[in-house]
Design a protein around this motif. Structure first.
Motif, PDB file in Angstrom:
ATOM      1  N   ARG A   1      18.810  72.145  28.035  1.00  0.00           N
ATOM      2  CA  ARG A   1      20.015  72.124  27.199  1.00  0.00           C
ATOM      3  C   ARG A   1      20.603  70.726  27.102  1.00  0.00           C
ATOM      4  NH1 ARG A   1      24.379  75.375  29.509  1.00  0.00           N
ATOM      5  NH2 ARG A   1      25.494  74.440  27.742  1.00  0.00           N
ATOM      6  N   ILE A   2      20.655  70.028  28.245  1.00  0.00           N
ATOM      7  CA  ILE A   2      21.205  68.666  28.235  1.00  0.00           C
ATOM      8  C   ILE A   2      20.376  67.762  27.331  1.00  0.00           C
ATOM      9  CG2 ILE A   2      21.538  66.582  29.630  1.00  0.00           C
ATOM     10  CD1 ILE A   2      22.438  68.294  31.907  1.00  0.00           C
ATOM     11  N   PHE A   3      19.044  67.804  27.491  1.00  0.00           N
ATOM     12  CA  PHE A   3      18.174  66.953  26.680  1.00  0.00           C
ATOM     13  C   PHE A   3      18.288  67.307  25.198  1.00  0.00           C
ATOM     14  CE2 PHE A   3      15.329  66.580  30.650  1.00  0.00           C
ATOM     15  CZ  PHE A   3      16.040  65.473  31.083  1.00  0.00           C
ATOM     16  N   ALA A   4      18.382  68.612  24.901  1.00  0.00           N
ATOM     17  CA  ALA A   4      18.533  69.024  23.510  1.00  0.00           C
ATOM     18  C   ALA A   4      19.848  68.524  22.933  1.00  0.00           C
ATOM     19  CB  ALA A   4      18.446  70.549  23.411  1.00  0.00           C
ATOM     20  N   ASP A   5      20.935  68.616  23.718  1.00  0.00           N
ATOM     21  CA  ASP A   5      22.242  68.132  23.242  1.00  0.00           C
ATOM     22  C   ASP A   5      22.225  66.619  23.048  1.00  0.00           C
ATOM     23  OD1 ASP A   5      23.247  70.683  23.200  1.00  0.00           O
ATOM     24  OD2 ASP A   5      24.277  70.533  25.137  1.00  0.00           O
ATOM     25  N   ALA A   6      21.518  65.892  23.962  1.00  0.00           N
ATOM     26  CA  ALA A   6      21.394  64.437  23.792  1.00  0.00           C
ATOM     27  C   ALA A   6      20.613  64.114  22.523  1.00  0.00           C
ATOM     28  CB  ALA A   6      20.715  63.823  25.008  1.00  0.00           C
ATOM     29  N   GLY A   7      19.560  64.888  22.252  1.00  0.00           N
ATOM     30  CA  GLY A   7      18.780  64.672  21.045  1.00  0.00           C
ATOM     31  C   GLY A   7      19.596  64.914  19.791  1.00  0.00           C
ATOM     32  N   ARG A   8      20.433  65.965  19.806  1.00  0.00           N
ATOM     33  CA  ARG A   8      21.278  66.242  18.644  1.00  0.00           C
ATOM     34  C   ARG A   8      22.294  65.128  18.408  1.00  0.00           C
ATOM     35  NH1 ARG A   8      20.316  71.841  19.904  1.00  0.00           N
ATOM     36  NH2 ARG A   8      21.743  71.760  21.687  1.00  0.00           N
ATOM     37  N   ALA A   9      22.661  64.458  19.516  1.00  0.00           N
ATOM     38  CA  ALA A   9      23.609  63.341  19.394  1.00  0.00           C
ATOM     39  C   ALA A   9      22.902  62.049  18.987  1.00  0.00           C
ATOM     40  CB  ALA A   9      24.348  63.136  20.708  1.00  0.00           C
TER      41      ALA A   9
END
Length: 361
Positions: free
Chosen positions: A308-316
């Motif tokens: 989830r953290i990596f996905a949220d960083a990618g979306r940012a």
């Protein structure tokens, strides 16, 4: 290269065999323990059936103390057009082969600078060497064909070829691998009989320092026995630093102001020299080290949290350059430290907060 023979199916030999097999090379596997060769074959590293004729390349993945003997036997039987070894020491085995009077035109010593704390074929991976340096130590006698076969192996393993003199290599690995392993073991040995209350305070720092101390002692006895001089020279220098540091710390206990100042200066000297050495350690992909900003995120120890953290960083739109995890003592929680470019840190912090993550300042 169409065919290869891997002699020794431990971590390194099996990993190289897996990489070659994945790229269509027919790999034959042999080991002094036939069961280990069968295990490697079952993993998809090749076949434990002997080749019907000479192969293109024989890869000797034996401990340094046995490399020359195994190579001499293989060369005497003419099992391949070219021969390499992957031992972590290069000068000694070559001198042993020269003493045996062998023609070394078909041989080149190599050393893939990659490994794990675990050993054996079950620890192997076809991508173990990807992006890692693979040292080649050709001599004036080395045939161009054999050098090209070695370079083809390195390419199949997706490693980075580095050409060095054999003795220069041995001094280098003493500095960056063999001596640090012993120092790590010495630090870890302090924990063996320490009080449990003290050990429970272990954090990421002590884990980083002692990680490599988990390696197989038998393997390291073989390695160190083949390169004792350069390692002993370096440890002698470390011992001198330790003695000076002990004296500086004792001076800090003094009630005399001058002695305390001397002690402070001594400690500051070793810490500053440590800073100067640490910044020379290559950074990401072997490039010059870079300074990153750390965004620390509190997480629960539950499935899917990191994803989830990596996905949220990618979306940012933020690239995570490196990551470290520090587990909380006695709690099902931890701290994920995300290393990013300095200009990306505020962007990532804001994005993660917006998505409900707890950020530690």
């Amino acid at each position: 290269m169409r065919t290869a023979l891997v002699i020794g199916t431990g971590l390194i030999g099996t990993s190289a065999a897996l990489a070659l097999a994945q790229r269509g090379v027919t790999v034959h596997l042999v080991d002094h323990d036939p069961e280990q060769a069968r295990t490697a074959a079952a993993l998809g590293a090749g076949t434990d059936e002997p080749p019907t004729g000479p192969v293109d390349l024989a890869i000797v993945a034996a401990p340094p103390a046995h490399v020359a003997t195994v190579l001499a036997d293989a060369m005497g039987r003419g099992v391949a057009r070219g021969y390499i070894d992957v031992a972590s020491v290069k000068g000694g085995p070559r001198r042993e082969l020269e003493a045996l009077g062998l023609n070394l035109a078909s041989y080149i010593g190599t050393h893939p600078m990659s490994g794990r704390e675990k050993s054996g074929p079950l620890a192997a991976s076809g991508d173990l060497f990807e992006g890692r340096p693979w040292v080649l130590t050709p001599s004036r006698d080395t045939d161009t064909e054999v050098l090209n076969l070695a370079l083809e192996l390195v390419s199949h393993c997706r490693a980075v070829p580095v050409v060095m003199d054999a003795d220069a290599h041995d001094r280098a690995v003493a500095l960056v691998s063999h001596m640090p392993h012993l120092v790590s073991s010495m630090v870890a040995a302090r924990l063996e009989h320490a009080e449990e209350t003290a050990v429970r305070l272990c954090g990421q720092g002590i884990r980083d320092v002692t990680r490599i101390a988990a390696s197989d002692p038998r393997m390291w006895i073989d390695i160190l026995s083949a390169n004792p001089g350069p390692v002993a020279d370096l440890l002698s220098d470390v011992a001198a630093d330790l003695e000076e540091t002990v004296q500086a710390l004792r001076a800090l206990q003094s009630s005399d102001d001058d002695k305390r100042r001397e002690g402070t200066a001594g400690i500051e000297d070793v810490l500053r020299r440590g800073n100067a050495g640490q910044v020379r350690v290559p950074g990401k992909h072997g490039s010059a080290p870079r300074v990153y900003e750390t965004v620390a995120v509190l997480i629960d120890d539950q499935p899917g949290q990191l994803a989830r953290i990596f996905a949220d960083a990618g979306r940012a739109g933020v690239n995570i350059e490196d990551v470290r995890i520090e587990h909380a003592t006695g709690q099902q929680a931890g701290l994920v430290q995300l290393m990013v470019e300095p200009k990306a840190a505020p962007v990532l912090t804001a994005a993660l907060r917006e998505r409900g993550w707890a950020i530690r300042q």
